[in-house]
Design a protein around this motif. Structure first.
Motif, mmCIF file in Angstrom:
data_model
loop_
_atom_site.group_PDB
_atom_site.id
_atom_site.type_symbol
_atom_site.label_atom_id
_atom_site.label_comp_id
_atom_site.label_asym_id
_atom_site.label_seq_id
_atom_site.Cartn_x
_atom_site.Cartn_y
_atom_site.Cartn_z
ATOM 1 N N PRO A 1 -25.456 -34.960 10.047
ATOM 2 C CA PRO A 1 -26.061 -33.739 9.500
ATOM 3 C C PRO A 1 -26.107 -32.617 10.541
ATOM 4 N N GLY A 2 -25.727 -31.429 10.110
ATOM 5 C CA GLY A 2 -25.807 -30.276 11.003
ATOM 6 C C GLY A 2 -24.691 -30.173 12.008
ATOM 7 N N LEU A 3 -23.679 -31.019 11.903
ATOM 8 C CA LEU A 3 -22.567 -30.958 12.855
ATOM 9 C C LEU A 3 -21.774 -29.668 12.622
ATOM 10 N N LYS A 4 -21.725 -28.815 13.637
ATOM 11 C CA LYS A 4 -21.069 -27.515 13.478
ATOM 12 C C LYS A 4 -19.800 -27.391 14.296
ATOM 13 N N SER A 5 -19.636 -28.250 15.277
ATOM 14 C CA SER A 5 -18.470 -28.149 16.149
ATOM 15 C C SER A 5 -17.741 -29.473 16.220
ATOM 16 N N ASP A 6 -16.700 -29.511 17.015
ATOM 17 C CA ASP A 6 -15.981 -30.751 17.266
ATOM 18 C C ASP A 6 -16.939 -31.776 17.868
ATOM 19 N N ILE A 7 -16.768 -33.050 17.493
ATOM 20 C CA ILE A 7 -17.695 -34.086 17.957
ATOM 21 C C ILE A 7 -17.717 -34.175 19.483
ATOM 22 N N ARG A 8 -16.562 -34.035 20.111
ATOM 23 C CA ARG A 8 -16.536 -34.065 21.583
ATOM 24 C C ARG A 8 -17.470 -33.012 22.164
ATOM 25 N N LYS B 1 -11.751 -44.709 17.581
ATOM 26 C CA LYS B 1 -11.668 -43.315 17.999
ATOM 27 C C LYS B 1 -12.444 -43.144 19.294
ATOM 28 N N PHE B 2 -11.931 -42.288 20.173
ATOM 29 C CA PHE B 2 -12.583 -41.987 21.446
ATOM 30 C C PHE B 2 -12.686 -43.200 22.356
ATOM 31 N N GLN B 3 -11.971 -44.287 22.036
ATOM 32 C CA GLN B 3 -11.967 -45.444 22.932
ATOM 33 C C GLN B 3 -10.934 -45.269 24.037
ATOM 34 N N THR B 4 -10.118 -44.228 23.906
ATOM 35 C CA THR B 4 -9.148 -43.893 24.938
ATOM 36 C C THR B 4 -9.127 -42.378 25.086
ATOM 37 N N GLY B 5 -8.857 -41.921 26.311
ATOM 38 C CA GLY B 5 -8.690 -40.495 26.544
ATOM 39 C C GLY B 5 -9.937 -39.654 26.324
ATOM 40 N N PHE B 6 -11.107 -40.259 26.290
ATOM 41 C CA PHE B 6 -12.348 -39.523 26.056
ATOM 42 C C PHE B 6 -13.116 -39.457 27.363
ATOM 43 N N ASP B 7 -13.274 -38.271 27.913
ATOM 44 C CA ASP B 7 -13.948 -38.099 29.198
ATOM 45 C C ASP B 7 -15.316 -37.468 28.986
ATOM 46 N N GLN B 8 -16.334 -38.272 29.180
ATOM 47 C CA GLN B 8 -17.713 -37.774 29.108
ATOM 48 C C GLN B 8 -18.470 -38.418 30.265
ATOM 49 N N PRO B 9 -18.597 -37.696 31.387
ATOM 50 C CA PRO B 9 -19.195 -38.308 32.579
ATOM 51 C C PRO B 9 -20.655 -38.726 32.418
#
Length: 1024
Positions: free
Chosen positions: A638-645, A661-669
Motif C-alpha cells: 500500500p502506498g508504493l509510489k516508486s520503484d521498490i529498490r 527477485k532481487f536475489q542477485t544484483g541487488f545492492d543495499q548496504p
C-alpha cells in the motif's frame, strides 16, 4: 627511483613552495623546454615576473578546476594563443616527434621530508611531482617499530587538509592538491584520494598474498626484499605512473558538476586491465576472457576502464584493434561512468551510445551506433540479443571487429529471449524462470553462443563473481590451449580477485559469520537428533506434499513470528536502527501469503515496522483474495509510489520479502539480516546470501536464519568461490570454555596482557598508538616464535636433520593452530553469546583481545581452515511441528543425492527419524485426519486456551517444570480446554476426553515440544 628516470636530489624539499603547493623549478623548466615560444611570450609580456605570473595562474586554475583537469588540459594565460600544456601523456595513436619529445621531457620528481604546512613544520615523507605539480604524497613506516596503521593514523590525525581555525593546506586539499595519498609499510600499501581527517577511508593497494594462486588473500607475498617493492618498481615506474595519471584517474562529478570523487585504480584493477590489453595485442581479436572478480572488487570501474582502453587500442602497425566496444549491463552507472570517463579523456561528446528496450527499433539504432563513429555502445540484457546479431552481421559482411564486455547483471526474462535461455538452463533454472526468476548475462551468452563456432571478429570479456560451469567452459582458458580440456587442462579464469581477498581486505563482509539453521540449533540446545526436511524436499515424489506444507498458514505464521522477533532483537538495533532485512521465500504465491501474514503479525503486535514484497508478474491465489496480486496491489504494498529498490532505501521500510527477485544484483548496504525459506543450491546460495555482504560505516556483522537448507550444502557452495571457509556442523556451547583453556595453557599471553588491551579498547579517549603498544609485545613474541621455527625448519632441511625437521614442523603447526583457534573462538563466541549467557567477563575480554591480535599475526600464506561463521544453531524446531508435517506414506522414497556406494544406511536413518516425528502425533489420534490438523489442534487450539489461564500462569511462575506438570489445576484446565474445543474439533476432542492416557501424552507434548511451561512463566512476568 632515481635510477629509473625520476629526479631526486638532496635538498629538493627546500625548493618546494608551501603556499602554492608547487615545485617551481620543475614547472618552469618543463615550460621552457617543451614550449619555448610560449615562454618567450610570457617573458615579453611580464618580464621578470613571468615565472610568478605562470605559477600564480597554475595555482588559481588548480583551485578552480582541480589537479587532474589542469594536468590533462593545461592552463590558459593572457597573450597565449592556446592553452599551455603542463604535462604530455602518451596518446593511443600518432606519437609524432613533437609529442614524443614532450612525453620524454616530463619531469617526475620525488622529494623527501617535504614541509608542506602553512601553519606548522609538519613534513611528509615523500611527495611525488609531475612537472612541478604534486600528484601523490607518501607516509612510510617500517614494521620493525611501527605499522601501516601508524601511517594511516598520522594522515588522519596530523594531515588534516582543513585544520580547524586555519586556512586549508593546498597540498592536501581535494581536488586541487595531490591526487592520491599512500600509506606504506614493509608489508602493505593503502591509499586514498581524499583526506578528511578522521573520516578518511584508506583502501588496500596490495598484490594479494599469493598473486595468481588458488588461495590468494589479503596482503603481499614474501620476497627477498620489501614486500611492497612493487609500488616503486612497478606502479611508480615512469611509463606506468604516467599512464595511471593520464588514462586511469577519473574525476567523478555530482549533479552540480563539481568534482565529488577522484577514482584511482586498485592494484587488481590496474593489473587486469593491462593484462587484457597485452593479451589482445599478443593473441589478436576473437579470443575469450573470463574475469572472476568478487563482489566488492569494483567491477563497474574495471569494465569502464577496459571499454575505454579497448576503444583506443591500436596494434604494432597502428591499426585500430576494435571498431566498437559493446558493453552489456543493466547498471545505469556504467553508462554514465563510461560517458564521463571517455569525454574527460577525449574532450569530445557523443563517443558513448546507449540502447535500451525503450528505444523503439532496437535493431536500427544498434546498427547505426555500431557502424558509425561510436567508440562504445552500452546495451541492456533485453537488447543484447539484437546487439549481438548486429555485431555478427557487421563482422561477417563488413569485416569489422568488436569487443563484447559482459557485466554480471541479472534481469527478469520473457518472450523470445526466455525461450532461447531455456535451451541451456537446467530444469530447476527453467522452473525459476517460469516463476518470474532472474538470469544472468553469462546464461544469455551461453544461449546465444552454444551452437556457434569461434567468431574471429568478436572478442568476448565476461566479468563475474560466480562463474557457472558453462561459463568456465565458454570463456575459460585452458592452461595448455593446444590440448583439449580434460584432467589437468581444465578451463580457468583469465584473472581472479577472490571472495577471500575481498573479505580480508574489508571490501565485503563474511555473510556466514552468524548463520542460524532452525534444524541444528535444537540439536545444540537439546543434544538430540535432528530431522531434515531438506532431504524430503529433494524427493520428486514428495514435492507436492512439501509445497502444501510450506504454504500452510500455520507453517508461515510460526516462521513469521520467529523472523520478526529475531529482527527486532538482533538486526534492527544495528547501524543506529537503520538496519534492514530480506526474507527469501520459494515462490510468488508464498510471497503473497507471507506478506499478508507478516503485516498482520506486525499490526497485532503494534510494531513500527514497514515491509515490502517483490516478485514479477501477477499471482492468482483465491485463498488470499479474489483478485490477482502484483507488486502494485494495495493489499500487498500500500502506498508504493516508486520503484521498490528506491522505496526500500528509505526509512519507512525495514523488511523486504522476495520471490525469485532481487536475489542477485541487488545492492543495499543497509541489509544486515536474511531469512531463508527456500531451497538454495550451489551458485544460487552464494548469490542470494551475498546480498548481505555490502559494506557500510559501522556494519561489522550480519545474521542469517535458514529454515530449509543444510549448512553443509551452503558451505560447499561458498567453498567453490572461497576455498578456505570451513564450518562445523554442530557446536556445543561448552566448546568456548574448552577453546579458552586450550589457548590459555599455551602460554603465549597472560591475564595482565589481556587486561591491558581491554583497558585501551574500553577507554574512549585512547589512541591507536596505545592499542598498538598494548598488542605489540604479544604479537612480536608470536611472530618471533614463528620466524624462529621457519628458520629452524629451513636449517633442518639443509642438513637433513629428521628430528629437527619434525620439531620445527610441530612448532609451526602449533602456532598455526593457535592462530586458527583464536579465529574460531572469536567467531564462535560472537555467535553463541546471542543465545547463551556465559556470565563470565573473562570470555568476553578474550574475544576482544583475540580479535585485535589476529590481524597482527601474518604467518606468511596462512589459510584459516577453521571458520565457524556458518555454524548452525536452532532451539525452536520442536515448536514448529507444522513445518515438519510430512506424510511418508505417499510417493516413493528417493535416495539422498551424492551419497557414496554402500551409504544406504544414512537414508534409512533419515527415514526413521522422519517417521518418528509423524508417529509422535499419529500416536495421539486416530481417524481420518490430516497431520496438519493435529498440529493445529495440539499446538494452537489447546495450547492457546491453556495460556489464557491466570491460575496456570501463577503456578508456572512459582513452581519448577516437574512440579507444574503434576498440578491438578493443569489437568482440570486441560479437560476444560478439550471441552471448549469440542464444537470446532469434535473428532479429536472426543478421542481425547475418552482416553486419559491420551490426555497425559498430550500434556507431555505441550510441556515438551510446545514449551507451555516457559510461555506461561513469560506471560506471568508480563513479557508477552
Amino acid at each position: 627511483m632515481g635510477a629509473n628516470g625520476w629526479l631526486c636530489a638532496e635538498g629538493d624539499a627546500a625548493h618546494y613552495d608551501r603556499k602554492l603547493a608547487l615545485f617551481p623549478p620543475d614547472l618552469i623548466a618543463w615550460v621552457q623546454e617543451t614550449q619555448p615560444k610560449a615562454w618567450e611570450t610570457l617573458q615579453k609580456n611580464h618580464g621578470s615576473k613571468a615565472a610568478d605570473t605562470l605559477l600564480q595562474r597554475v595555482r588559481s586554475q588548480l583551485d578552480l578546476i582541480g589537479t587532474l583537469d589542469v594536468l590533462r588540459n593545461g592552463v590558459e594565460l593572457l597573450g597565449l594563443s592556446k592553452a599551455l600544456k603542463l604535462a604530455e601523456f602518451k596518446p593511443a595513436l600518432g606519437l609524432n616527434p613533437e609529442i614524443l619529445a614532450r612525453y620524454k621531457a616530463n619531469r617526475l620528481r620525488v622529494a623527501r621530508q617535504v614541509r608542506y604546512s602553512l601553519h606548522n613544520e609538519n613534513s611528509i615523507d615523500l611527495v611525488l611531482f609531475l612537472n612541478g605539480i604534486p600528484v601523490a604524497t607518501v607516509e612510510l613506516k617500517t614494521d620493525n617499530n611501527q605499522s601501516i596503521e601508524d601511517a594511516i593514523w598520522q594522515y588522519k590525525k596530523d594531515r588534516n587538509p582543513r585544520p580547524p581555525g586555519h586556512t586549508p593546506e593546498p597540498l592536501l586539499t581535494f581536488p586541487s592538491g595531490a591526487l592520491v595519498h599512500f600509506a606504506v609499510s614493509n608489508r602493505e600499501v593503502r591509499m586514498t584520494t581524499r583526506l578528511s581527517g578522521f573520516g578518511t577511508v584508506f583502501l588496500p593497494f596490495n598484490k594479494g598474498s599469493e598473486p595468481g594462486g588458488k588461495n590468494c588473500g589479503a596482503g603481499n607475498p614474501l620476497t627477498n626484499g620489501h614486500r611492497t617493492a612493487y609500488l616503486w618498481e612497478e606502479v611508480w615506474q615512469r611509463e606506468s605512473w604516467l599512464e595511471i595519471l593520464g588514462r586511469y584517474c577519473i574525476a567523478e562529478r555530482n549533479k552540480k558538476k563539481q568534482i565529488s570523487r577522484v577514482l584511482f585504480p586498485r592494484y587488481h584493477q590496474l593489473v587486469v586491465t593491462r593484462m587484457l590489453q597485452e593479451a589482445v595485442l599478443a593473441e589478436g581479436p576473437g579470443q575469450k576472457y573470463l574475469i572472476q572478480h568478487s563482489a566488492g572488487s569494483g567491477k563497474t570501474n574495471s569494465i569502464a576502464w577496459t571499454a575505454h582502453f579497448f576503444s583506443e587500442l591500436h596494434d604494432a602497425s597502428e591499426q585500430k584493434v576494435f571498431d566498437s566496444v559493446l558493453v552489456v549491463s543493466d547498471r545505469n552507472v556504467i553508462d554514465t561512468q563510461l560517458q564521463e570517463a571517455l569525454e574527460s579523456f577525449q574532450r569530445k561528446k557523443g563517443v558513448v551510445a546507449s540502447v535500451t528496450s525503450d528505444d523503439g527499433s532496437k535493431s536500427t539504432k544498434l546498427a547505426e551506433a555500431l557502424s558509425g563513429d561510436k567508440k562504445v555502445v552500452v546495451c541492456t540484457i533485453q537488447t543484447f540479443p539484437f546487439a549481438l546479431q548486429a555485431v555478427r552481421d557487421l563482422a561477417a559482411t563488413g569485416g569489422k571487429r568488436f569487443a563484447v564486455i559482459a557485466d554480471e547483471a541479472h534481469s527478469s526474462q520473457s518472450g523470445e529471449t526466455a525461450n532461447k535461455l531455456k535451451e541451456v538452463l537446467s530444469a530447476a533454472e527453467v522452473a525459476d524462470l517460469e516463476d518470474g526468476g532472474e538470469v544472468s548475462i553469462d546464461d544469455l551468452l551461453a544461449a546465444q553462443m552454444a551452437s556457434r563456432a569461434r567468431e574471429s571478429g568478436i572478442t568476448y570479456v565476461a566479468f563475474t563473481a560466480t562463474p557457472k560451469a558453462k561459463t568456465l567452459e565458454l570463456f575459460g582458458r585452458r592452461p595448455n590451449p593446444s590440448e583439449p580440456a580434460g584432467e589437468g587442462n581444465l578451463p580457468e579464469p583469465f584473472h581472479v580477485y577472490s571472495m577471500r581477498q575481498a573479505i580480508e581486505e574489508g571490501f565485503i563482509l563474511d555473510v556466514l559469520q552468524n548463520y542460524t539453521s532452525y534444524k541444528l540449533a535444537f540439536q545444540l540446545a537439546q543434544q538430540g537428533q535432528v530431522i531434515s526436511d531438506e532431504e524430503v524436499e529433494r524427493s520428486a515424489a514428495l514435492k507436492k506434499l512439501m509445497g502444501w506444507v510450506k504454504l500452510h498458514p500455520h507453517n508461515i505464521a510460526q516462521k513469521v513470528a520467529i523472523i520478526v522477533e529475531h529482527f527486532r532483537q538482533f538486526v534492527w538495533p544495528l547501524l543506529d536502527g537503520k538496519a534492514k532485512a530480506m526474507v527469501v521465500v520459494g515462490s510468488r504465491k508464498e510471497a503473497v501469503r507471507w506478506k499478508l501474514t507478516i503485516d498482520k503479525y506486525i499490526t497485532e503486535k503494534g510494531y513500527a515496522l514497514g515491509t515490502l514484497v517483490a516478485f514479477s508478474g501477477e499471482v492468482t491465489d483465491p485463498e488470499s483474495g479474489p483478485d490477482g496480486f502484483t507488486e502494485r496491489s494495495q493489499t500487498l504494498n500500500p502506498g508504493l509510489k516508486s520503484d521498490i529498490r528506491e522505496a526500500f532505501k528509505g526509512v519507512d521500510y525495514q523488511i523486504l520479502l522476495v520471490a525469485n527477485k532481487f536475489q542477485t544484483g541487488f545492492d543495499q548496504p543497509l541489509l544486515c539480516g536474511m531469512y531463508i525459506d527456500r531451497r538454495l543450491a550451489g551458485l544460487q546460495a552464494v548469490q542470494t546470501l551475498s546480498r548481505l555482504n555490502r559494506c557500510y560505516p559501522e556494519k561489522e556483522t550480519t545474521f542469517v536464519v535458514d529454515f530449509v537448507n543444510d549448512p553443509n550444502d551452503i558451505l560447499t557452495a561458498f567453498k567453490t568461490y572461497y576455498s578456505t571457509a570451513e564450518l562445523a556442523s554442530a557446536t556445543d556451547p561448552a566448546l568456548i570454555l574448552d577453546l579458552k583453556t586450550k589457548l590459555d595453557v599455551q602460554g603465549h599471553y597472560d591475564e595482565f596482557e589481556i587486561e591491558r588491551v581491554v583497558k585501551v579498547l574500553l577507554d574512549p579517549a585512547s589512541k591507536q598508538s596505545q592499542l598498538q603498544g598494548a598488542l605489540e609485545p604479544v604479537a612480536q613474541r608470536l611472530m618471533n616464535a614463528y620466524k624462529e621455527a621457519r628458520l629452524a625448519f629451513r636449517q633442518a632441511e639443509e642438513i637433513n636433520d629428521a628430528d629437527g625437521l619434525k620439531a620445527a614442523k610441530d612448532e609451526l603447526a602449533a602456532l598455526a593452530l593457535f592462530r586458527s583457534d583464536m579465529g574460531t573462538y572469536v567467531r564462535l563466541y560472537t555467535f553463541l553469546s546471542q543465545i547463551f549467557d556465559y556470565a563470565n567477563t573473562g570470555l568476553e575480554k578474550r574475544e576482544m583481545f583475540y580479535k585485535r591480535l589476529l590481524p597482527l599475526l601474518e604467518f606468511e600464506r596462512e589459510v584459516n581452515t577453521v571458520d565457524l561463521s556458518k555454524v548452525v544453531l536452532t532451539h525452536h524446531h520442536l515448536r514448529d511441528l507444522g513445518q515438519k508435517k510430512l506424510d511418508l506414506e505417499q510417493g516413493e522414497a528417493v535416495p539422498i543425492p551424492g551419497i557414496a556406494p554402500g551409504g544406504g544406511s544414512v537414508q534409512d536413518k533419515q527415514k526413521a527419524l522422519l517417521s518418528e516425528i509423524i508417529a509422535k502425533l499419529n500416536d495421539l489420534f486416530t481417524g481420518d485426519l490430516s497431520d496438519d490438523d493435529k498440529v493445529i489442534y495440539v499446538g494452537t487450539v489447546i495450547r492457546s486456551k491453556l495460556l489464557e489461564s491466570k491460575t496456570l500462569q501463577q503456578q508456572a511462575a512459582s513452581n519448577s517444570k516437574e512440579q507444574f506438570a503434576n498440578s491438578p489445576d493443569l489437568a482440570r484446565a486441560h479437560q476444560d480446554a478439550l471441552i471448549d474445543a469440542l464444537d470446532a474439533h469434535q473428532t479429536m476432542s472426543t478421542q481425547a476426553l475418552n482416553n486419559p492416557d491420551l490426555q497425559r501424552r498430550m500434556l507431555e507434548l505441550l510441556l515438551g515440544s510446545f514449551g507451555l511451561w516457559e510461555e506461561l512463566r513469560e506471560k506471568s512476568s508480563g513479557k508477552t
